[in-house]
Design a protein around this motif. Sequence first.
Motif, PDB file in Angstrom:
ATOM      1  N   ARG A   7       7.904  -3.132  -3.614  1.00 32.43           N
ATOM      2  CA  ARG A   7       6.794  -2.806  -3.552  1.00 32.43           C
ATOM      3  C   ARG A   7       6.389  -2.090  -4.883  1.00 32.43           C
ATOM      4  NH1 ARG A   7       5.885   1.845   0.580  1.00 32.43           N
ATOM      5  NH2 ARG A   7       3.601   1.781  -0.042  1.00 32.43           N
ATOM      6  N   THR A   8       7.293  -1.490  -5.599  1.00 26.28           N
ATOM      7  CA  THR A   8       7.010  -0.996  -6.993  1.00 26.28           C
ATOM      8  C   THR A   8       6.782  -1.906  -7.994  1.00 26.28           C
ATOM      9  OG1 THR A   8       8.754   0.737  -6.418  1.00 26.28           O
ATOM     10  CG2 THR A   8       8.117   0.455  -8.570  1.00 26.28           C
ATOM     11  N   ALA A  11       3.367  -3.294  -7.431  1.00 29.71           N
ATOM     12  CA  ALA A  11       2.431  -2.122  -7.957  1.00 29.71           C
ATOM     13  C   ALA A  11       2.238  -1.971  -9.459  1.00 29.71           C
ATOM     14  CB  ALA A  11       2.652  -0.814  -7.344  1.00 29.71           C
ATOM     15  N   ALA A  46      -2.795  -0.055  -9.314  1.00 32.58           N
ATOM     16  CA  ALA A  46      -1.345  -0.095  -8.902  1.00 32.58           C
ATOM     17  C   ALA A  46      -1.308   0.930  -7.469  1.00 32.58           C
ATOM     18  CB  ALA A  46      -0.666   0.614  -9.829  1.00 32.58           C
ATOM     19  N   ALA A  47      -2.225   1.629  -7.304  1.00 31.50           N
ATOM     20  CA  ALA A  47      -2.290   2.678  -5.938  1.00 31.50           C
ATOM     21  C   ALA A  47      -2.722   1.803  -5.035  1.00 31.50           C
ATOM     22  CB  ALA A  47      -2.969   3.919  -6.176  1.00 31.50           C
ATOM     23  N   ALA A  49      -2.124  -1.696  -4.753  1.00 32.14           N
ATOM     24  CA  ALA A  49      -1.279  -2.611  -4.194  1.00 32.14           C
ATOM     25  C   ALA A  49      -0.007  -1.773  -3.578  1.00 32.14           C
ATOM     26  CB  ALA A  49      -0.668  -3.131  -5.431  1.00 32.14           C
ATOM     27  N   TRP A  50       0.198  -0.697  -3.862  1.00 29.88           N
ATOM     28  CA  TRP A  50       1.346   0.162  -3.196  1.00 29.88           C
ATOM     29  C   TRP A  50       0.749   0.358  -1.884  1.00 29.88           C
ATOM     30  CZ3 TRP A  50       5.977   1.554  -4.232  1.00 29.88           C
ATOM     31  CH2 TRP A  50       6.583   2.478  -3.624  1.00 29.88           C
ATOM     32  N   HIS A  51      -0.444   0.556  -1.514  1.00 30.82           N
ATOM     33  CA  HIS A  51      -0.852   0.992  -0.161  1.00 30.82           C
ATOM     34  C   HIS A  51      -1.039  -0.329   0.747  1.00 30.82           C
ATOM     35  CE1 HIS A  51      -3.228   3.039   3.156  1.00 30.82           C
ATOM     36  NE2 HIS A  51      -3.836   1.987   3.105  1.00 30.82           N
TER      37      HIS A  51
END
Length: 61
Positions: A7-8, A11, A46-47, A49-51
Amino acid sequence: MKDRGMRTAVAVLAGLAVIYFGSKGRSPDEGGGVSGGVVVLAVLAAALAWHLTKPGNTPTK
């Protein structure tokens, strides 16, 4: 995705892609660097994609 490292990575790659394509279209006479708007868009990407890669609460069968 259940793996936090993946996930990181997704992101970070989303943020870097926004920065890359946001700075690529600039002409050389505009000066170097990345504008603040592109940085804000990169952080938002990035936020997002993280979500979106957050694992669901339902167990798989």
